[in-house]
Design a protein around this motif. Sequence first.
Motif, PDB file in Angstrom:
ATOM      1  N   GLN A  66      55.549  69.579 -30.641  1.00 39.64           N
ATOM      2  CA  GLN A  66      54.733  70.779 -30.423  1.00 39.64           C
ATOM      3  C   GLN A  66      54.812  71.226 -28.962  1.00 39.64           C
ATOM      4  O   GLN A  66      54.868  72.422 -28.678  1.00 39.64           O
ATOM      5  CB  GLN A  66      53.285  70.494 -30.827  1.00 39.64           C
ATOM      6  CG  GLN A  66      52.412  71.702 -30.897  1.00 39.64           C
ATOM      7  CD  GLN A  66      52.647  72.556 -32.123  1.00 39.64           C
ATOM      8  OE1 GLN A  66      53.515  72.303 -32.939  1.00 39.64           O
ATOM      9  NE2 GLN A  66      51.867  73.605 -32.236  1.00 39.64           N
ATOM     10  N   LEU A  96      49.575  80.803 -35.069  1.00 42.96           N
ATOM     11  CA  LEU A  96      48.238  80.329 -35.428  1.00 42.96           C
ATOM     12  C   LEU A  96      48.288  79.267 -36.521  1.00 42.96           C
ATOM     13  O   LEU A  96      47.633  78.221 -36.418  1.00 42.96           O
ATOM     14  CB  LEU A  96      47.358  81.503 -35.855  1.00 42.96           C
ATOM     15  CG  LEU A  96      47.059  82.532 -34.771  1.00 42.96           C
ATOM     16  CD1 LEU A  96      46.315  83.718 -35.353  1.00 42.96           C
ATOM     17  CD2 LEU A  96      46.271  81.902 -33.634  1.00 42.96           C
ATOM     18  N   PHE A  97      49.084  79.507 -37.565  1.00 45.15           N
ATOM     19  CA  PHE A  97      49.192  78.528 -38.643  1.00 45.15           C
ATOM     20  C   PHE A  97      49.858  77.240 -38.177  1.00 45.15           C
ATOM     21  O   PHE A  97      49.502  76.149 -38.644  1.00 45.15           O
ATOM     22  CB  PHE A  97      49.942  79.111 -39.841  1.00 45.15           C
ATOM     23  CG  PHE A  97      49.096  79.999 -40.704  1.00 45.15           C
ATOM     24  CD1 PHE A  97      47.838  79.614 -41.128  1.00 45.15           C
ATOM     25  CD2 PHE A  97      49.571  81.232 -41.087  1.00 45.15           C
ATOM     26  CE1 PHE A  97      47.063  80.432 -41.920  1.00 45.15           C
ATOM     27  CE2 PHE A  97      48.798  82.060 -41.885  1.00 45.15           C
ATOM     28  CZ  PHE A  97      47.534  81.668 -42.299  1.00 45.15           C
ATOM     29  N   THR A  98      50.797  77.348 -37.263  1.00 45.60           N
ATOM     30  CA  THR A  98      51.427  76.141 -36.716  1.00 45.60           C
ATOM     31  C   THR A  98      50.402  75.278 -36.001  1.00 45.60           C
ATOM     32  O   THR A  98      50.379  74.057 -36.171  1.00 45.60           O
ATOM     33  CB  THR A  98      52.571  76.524 -35.747  1.00 45.60           C
ATOM     34  OG1 THR A  98      53.554  77.260 -36.453  1.00 45.60           O
ATOM     35  CG2 THR A  98      53.212  75.302 -35.137  1.00 45.60           C
ATOM     36  N   TRP A  99      49.542  75.908 -35.221  1.00 45.77           N
ATOM     37  CA  TRP A  99      48.514  75.143 -34.519  1.00 45.77           C
ATOM     38  C   TRP A  99      47.486  74.551 -35.472  1.00 45.77           C
ATOM     39  O   TRP A  99      47.028  73.418 -35.270  1.00 45.77           O
ATOM     40  CB  TRP A  99      47.835  75.992 -33.448  1.00 45.77           C
ATOM     41  CG  TRP A  99      48.579  75.926 -32.161  1.00 45.77           C
ATOM     42  CD1 TRP A  99      49.405  76.875 -31.640  1.00 45.77           C
ATOM     43  CD2 TRP A  99      48.597  74.830 -31.242  1.00 45.77           C
ATOM     44  NE1 TRP A  99      49.936  76.430 -30.454  1.00 45.77           N
ATOM     45  CE2 TRP A  99      49.454  75.185 -30.184  1.00 45.77           C
ATOM     46  CE3 TRP A  99      47.987  73.587 -31.210  1.00 45.77           C
ATOM     47  CZ2 TRP A  99      49.701  74.332 -29.114  1.00 45.77           C
ATOM     48  CZ3 TRP A  99      48.230  72.737 -30.135  1.00 45.77           C
ATOM     49  CH2 TRP A  99      49.078  73.118 -29.109  1.00 45.77           C
ATOM     50  N   VAL A 100      47.130  75.267 -36.522  1.00 48.39           N
ATOM     51  CA  VAL A 100      46.162  74.735 -37.495  1.00 48.39           C
ATOM     52  C   VAL A 100      46.739  73.515 -38.192  1.00 48.39           C
ATOM     53  O   VAL A 100      46.080  72.463 -38.275  1.00 48.39           O
ATOM     54  CB  VAL A 100      45.756  75.828 -38.512  1.00 48.39           C
ATOM     55  CG1 VAL A 100      44.992  75.227 -39.689  1.00 48.39           C
ATOM     56  CG2 VAL A 100      44.905  76.896 -37.837  1.00 48.39           C
ATOM     57  N   THR A 101      47.971  73.620 -38.687  1.00 50.92           N
ATOM     58  CA  THR A 101      48.570  72.473 -39.367  1.00 50.92           C
ATOM     59  C   THR A 101      48.828  71.317 -38.399  1.00 50.92           C
ATOM     60  O   THR A 101      48.688  70.155 -38.780  1.00 50.92           O
ATOM     61  CB  THR A 101      49.885  72.864 -40.079  1.00 50.92           C
ATOM     62  OG1 THR A 101      50.798  73.405 -39.130  1.00 50.92           O
ATOM     63  CG2 THR A 101      49.620  73.850 -41.201  1.00 50.92           C
ATOM     64  N   LEU A 103      46.956  70.531 -35.748  1.00 50.58           N
ATOM     65  CA  LEU A 103      45.671  69.865 -35.490  1.00 50.58           C
ATOM     66  C   LEU A 103      45.214  69.031 -36.692  1.00 50.58           C
ATOM     67  O   LEU A 103      44.676  67.933 -36.518  1.00 50.58           O
ATOM     68  CB  LEU A 103      44.610  70.894 -35.107  1.00 50.58           C
ATOM     69  CG  LEU A 103      44.826  71.566 -33.756  1.00 50.58           C
ATOM     70  CD1 LEU A 103      43.789  72.669 -33.538  1.00 50.58           C
ATOM     71  CD2 LEU A 103      44.776  70.551 -32.629  1.00 50.58           C
ATOM     72  N   ILE A 104      45.450  69.528 -37.896  1.00 52.54           N
ATOM     73  CA  ILE A 104      45.087  68.747 -39.086  1.00 52.54           C
ATOM     74  C   ILE A 104      45.942  67.486 -39.174  1.00 52.54           C
ATOM     75  O   ILE A 104      45.433  66.391 -39.454  1.00 52.54           O
ATOM     76  CB  ILE A 104      45.219  69.600 -40.360  1.00 52.54           C
ATOM     77  CG1 ILE A 104      44.167  70.711 -40.353  1.00 52.54           C
ATOM     78  CG2 ILE A 104      45.068  68.744 -41.614  1.00 52.54           C
ATOM     79  CD1 ILE A 104      44.341  71.734 -41.445  1.00 52.54           C
ATOM     80  N   PHE A 147      51.114  67.339 -43.528  1.00 57.10           N
ATOM     81  CA  PHE A 147      50.846  68.392 -42.551  1.00 57.10           C
ATOM     82  C   PHE A 147      51.854  68.357 -41.400  1.00 57.10           C
ATOM     83  O   PHE A 147      52.111  69.380 -40.775  1.00 57.10           O
ATOM     84  CB  PHE A 147      49.408  68.318 -42.044  1.00 57.10           C
ATOM     85  CG  PHE A 147      48.439  68.963 -42.992  1.00 57.10           C
ATOM     86  CD1 PHE A 147      48.326  70.342 -43.048  1.00 57.10           C
ATOM     87  CD2 PHE A 147      47.658  68.203 -43.841  1.00 57.10           C
ATOM     88  CE1 PHE A 147      47.455  70.952 -43.925  1.00 57.10           C
ATOM     89  CE2 PHE A 147      46.773  68.800 -44.721  1.00 57.10           C
ATOM     90  CZ  PHE A 147      46.669  70.183 -44.772  1.00 57.10           C
ATOM     91  N   THR A 151      53.933  71.581 -40.359  1.00 55.02           N
ATOM     92  CA  THR A 151      54.036  71.969 -38.955  1.00 55.02           C
ATOM     93  C   THR A 151      55.494  72.167 -38.563  1.00 55.02           C
ATOM     94  O   THR A 151      55.825  73.107 -37.831  1.00 55.02           O
ATOM     95  CB  THR A 151      53.371  70.906 -38.054  1.00 55.02           C
ATOM     96  OG1 THR A 151      52.005  70.762 -38.427  1.00 55.02           O
ATOM     97  CG2 THR A 151      53.453  71.283 -36.587  1.00 55.02           C
TER      98      THR A 151
END
Length: 185
Positions: A66, A96-101, A103-104, A147, A151
């Motif tokens: 990342q 945004l979706f890359t960061w959400v996945t 973090l999960i 996840f 990512t």
Amino acid sequence: MASIIVQAVVILLDVIAFGLGVAAEQRRSRATVTPDAAKEYDFCVYDSDIATGYGVGALLLLAAGQVVLMVASRCFCCGRGLKPGGSRACALILFLFTWVTFLIAEACLLAGSVRNAYHTRYRGIFYGDSLSCETVRKGVFAAGAAFTFFTAILGEVYYLSYSKSRDAAGGAPYGGSSIGMGPYN
């Protein structure tokens, strides 16, 4: 043009992190209740603790991937402007979706590693309550690996979309044409 080296490094780090997450799920600690020789108390005997190392390794490699992706794309918000249009909008949504996945995945891998490293000690002295040997729940590392995979895919598509929008902007800031500025008369 998207950098092939950046894409290769990020996908390599994410694939290794995915593999370590799957390996951690397969090798998570299991425990058995064992009585002592005098049968006065029970204690938990845990098998291999290697899943904690696998989980931490996956966590670090995913974070490294990342970081490489965000440095290469200047975290989407820094650097030269992007050309307005579909590629920039797609890049923003994928960012945004890359960061959400991400973090999960990090939360699952960290929680699984911490929980896998925790071992209960002696309990159930003198026929007390039954002993429950606590271990990490099945599927925590698998969720982290899943996840991690999401990512990796979203990160690659994000970088391609970002590069397309950046290249379309050309050398002018914010995708516009250069306007010569002179003193006001």
